[in-house]
Enzyme design. Structure first.
Site, PDB file in Angstrom:
ATOM      1  N   LYS A 101       0.831  -1.197   0.000  1.00  0.00           N
ATOM      2  CA  LYS A 101       0.000   0.000   0.000  1.00  0.00           C
ATOM      3  C   LYS A 101       0.872   1.256   0.000  1.00  0.00           C
ATOM      4  CE  LYS A 101      -3.848   2.123   2.601  1.00  0.00           C
ATOM      5  NZ  LYS A 101      -4.729   1.982   3.789  1.00  0.00           N
TER       6      LYS A 101
ATOM      7  N   SER B 260      -9.539   2.013   2.885  1.00  0.00           N
ATOM      8  CA  SER B 260      -8.663   2.741   1.992  1.00  0.00           C
ATOM      9  C   SER B 260      -7.649   1.875   1.255  1.00  0.00           C
ATOM     10  CB  SER B 260      -7.912   3.822   2.785  1.00  0.00           C
ATOM     11  OG  SER B 260      -7.092   3.256   3.786  1.00  0.00           O
TER      12      SER B 260
ATOM     13  N   SER C 141     -10.160  -0.391   6.861  1.00  0.00           N
ATOM     14  CA  SER C 141      -9.401  -0.152   5.635  1.00  0.00           C
ATOM     15  C   SER C 141      -8.690  -1.377   5.080  1.00  0.00           C
ATOM     16  CB  SER C 141      -8.377   0.969   5.849  1.00  0.00           C
ATOM     17  OG  SER C 141      -9.033   2.209   5.934  1.00  0.00           O
TER      18      SER C 141
END
Length: 498
Positions: free
Chosen positions: A81, A162, A186
């Site tokens: 990420k 996210s 997330s």
């Protein structure tokens, strides 16, 4: 090397039999990224590729040829990420063009752990800009640097966030596994929306140093993969003590770090599971899938207590928002100040940059959460301490702890999301209703999500959550369910559900 929907064990078997190499596997993934992420369905899940990936893969192949004793992750391609530091020629930007040029001078602790295990860091995954903290009207999966991530099952549906890029890349077979990060939902919500497996570990099991923070008491990183086994393999490599993150000093003593040891087909036999029935009821198709999953677990020998009612905390309720506003300002200022290559040195500078580049950064939604966070004081203020204590009270003593004790449960189960993934709408924002991410997130407790079925061509996921340091036990339950049901489906790249 032909690219199949491989597990980590299958890839290692190909390597061992001489039917493939790490270089060939990485090259196949790079070609697939070019074909369907940057063209074709245009998933936009990958922000940046590691220029050293193939060189690392070559070293993995040489080590194998030389007969070295290797870990299960040797030569396995993994995406990270974009909020997690990688010192390999790729940037860490949280999806924001304000952070272009932020080349970390050292890897995040968990990235170091992956490299030590021989994993190949393939690149950085796109994400919801600034981990959902820029605006209350955020559109999951959108970032000014990478654009809108698309759900590979139905392209006009949300990838959630996210860590949307990480989950989409795993689901679409653009990598073997990926790293996500979570403050509330997330990791687990995008895993659910894209039909893959994810774990939000107990806070302290996995180091946060080198990971852009949101709110320290709840922040953690964790793996996303297509199978529970692969998640367990990656989590085993990630976990460990890091003196730069004091929370991990407790985690080291909490039990075995070989999470594969918990994965047994009969793990659900005798387990006492409580159905958080009051987290259901927002969508009948989701409830139907979860009720079938409950029946399957009964057939596997679980003792199911239905319902197990609790006073559950809402997703980003008032106290949690307050905690995150204070925590984000303090944490992001600390992160920016400690990164010499960051073009931004404070949250105030990011806000000013966004105002000056509003046409690129804010074409759809503003930065109201940034502005509210900037107006907060320091972490020593009474309002912050009150919010932190309230979050822990609601989620622990008056939440998960009380329900586990009242019904004498090993774990709680619920739909990860209350509805199927919603239609992407950058003008209005997300349409999140229901789900169970908030209680374990606010408590700092483990939360595993696993595919449970489909409705209208979209994934529905089952969650297991419980007490601190029970990560392995929850993975065992998820594994037994996964092996019995085989519910995960390969994405169809449908344009819409209608």
């Amino acid at each position: 090397m032909l690219l199949g929907d491989f597990t980590i064990a299958q890839a290692q078997d190909f390597f061992a039999r001489g039917e493939g190499t790490s270089v060939a596997l990485c090259q196949a993934y790079l070609e697939r990224i070019a074909e369907i992420d940057r063209a074709g369905p245009n998933l936009r899940s990958v922000l940046e590729l590691n220029p050293n990936a193939l060189m690392t893969a070559e070293a993995c192949d040489r080590a194998r040829q030389n007969g070295a004793q290797l870990s299960p992750l040797n030569g396995i391609p993994i995406l990270v990420k974009d909020s997690i530091d990688t010192a390999d020629g790729t940037m860490t930007t949280a999806g924001s063009i304000a952070m272009i040029g932020n080349f970390a001078t050292s890897d995040a602790f968990i990235v170091k752990r992956l490299r030590e295990a021989g994993a190949v860091i393939l690149g950085k995954a796109n994400m919801t800009e600034w981990s959902y903290m820029r605006s209350a009207r955020t559109c999951s999966g959108w970032s000014s640097r990478g654009g809108q991530i698309r759900n590979p099952h139905v392209l006009d549906r949300s990838p959630s966030g996210s860590s949307g890029g990480s989950a989409v890349a795993v689901a679409a077979n653009l990598c073997m596994a990926a790293l996500g990060a979570e403050v509330d939902g997330s990791i687990v919500r995008p895993s659910s929306a894209n039909g893959v497996v994810g774990i939000k570990p107990t806070v302290g099991l996995v180091s946060r140093s080198g990971v852009m923070p949101v709110a320290e008491p709840q922040d953690t990183a964790g793996p996303i993969a297509r199978t529970v086994t692969d998640v367990a393999i990656v989590l085993s490599a990630l976990s460990g003590q890091d003196r730069a993150d004091p929370a991990t000093m407790a985690g080291e003593a909490a039990g075995s770090r070989d999470f594969s040891a918990f994965l047994k087909p009969d793990a659900l036999r005798g387990a006492r599971l409580g159905v958080a029935r009051d987290m259901m009821g927002t969508h009948e198709a989701v409830d139907k899938v979860i009720d079938a999953a409950i029946d399957a677990m009964r057939d596997l020998g679980a003792e199911v207590i239905d319902p197990a009612i609790g006073a559950w905390t809402p997703f980003f309720g008032e106290a949690e928002v307050e905690l995150c506003l204070y925590g984000f300002k303090a944490g992001i200022n600390r992160y920016l100040a400690s990164h010499p290559n960051s073009p931004m040195r404070s949250l105030a500078e990011v806000i000013a940059f966004n105002d000056a580049h509003a046409d690129q950064v804010m074409p759809y939604f503003p930065q109201d959460l940034f502005e509210r966070a900037q107006a907060k004081g320091g972490l020593g203020e009474e309002a912050y301490e009150k919010a932190k204590a309230e979050c822990r009270r609601m989620s622990r003593s008056d939440g998960i702890d009380r329900v586990l004790r009242k019904y004498r449960l090993d774990a709680l189960i619920a739909p990860t999301d209350g509805t199927p993934p919603w239609v992407v709408d950058p003008l209005v924002g997300d349409h999140i209703i229901g789900g169970c991410s908030a209680p374990p997130a606010m408590a700092g407790y483990p939360h595993v999500t696993v595919p449970a079925g489909m409705c209208y061509g979209l994934p529905v996921a089952l969650s297991f959550f419980g007490d601190a340091w029970q990560d392995g036990k929850l993975l065992g339950y998820a594994f037994a369910f996964e092996q019995a049901t085989q519910a995960r489906r390969t994405p169809a790249f449908k344009p819409t559900v209608v």
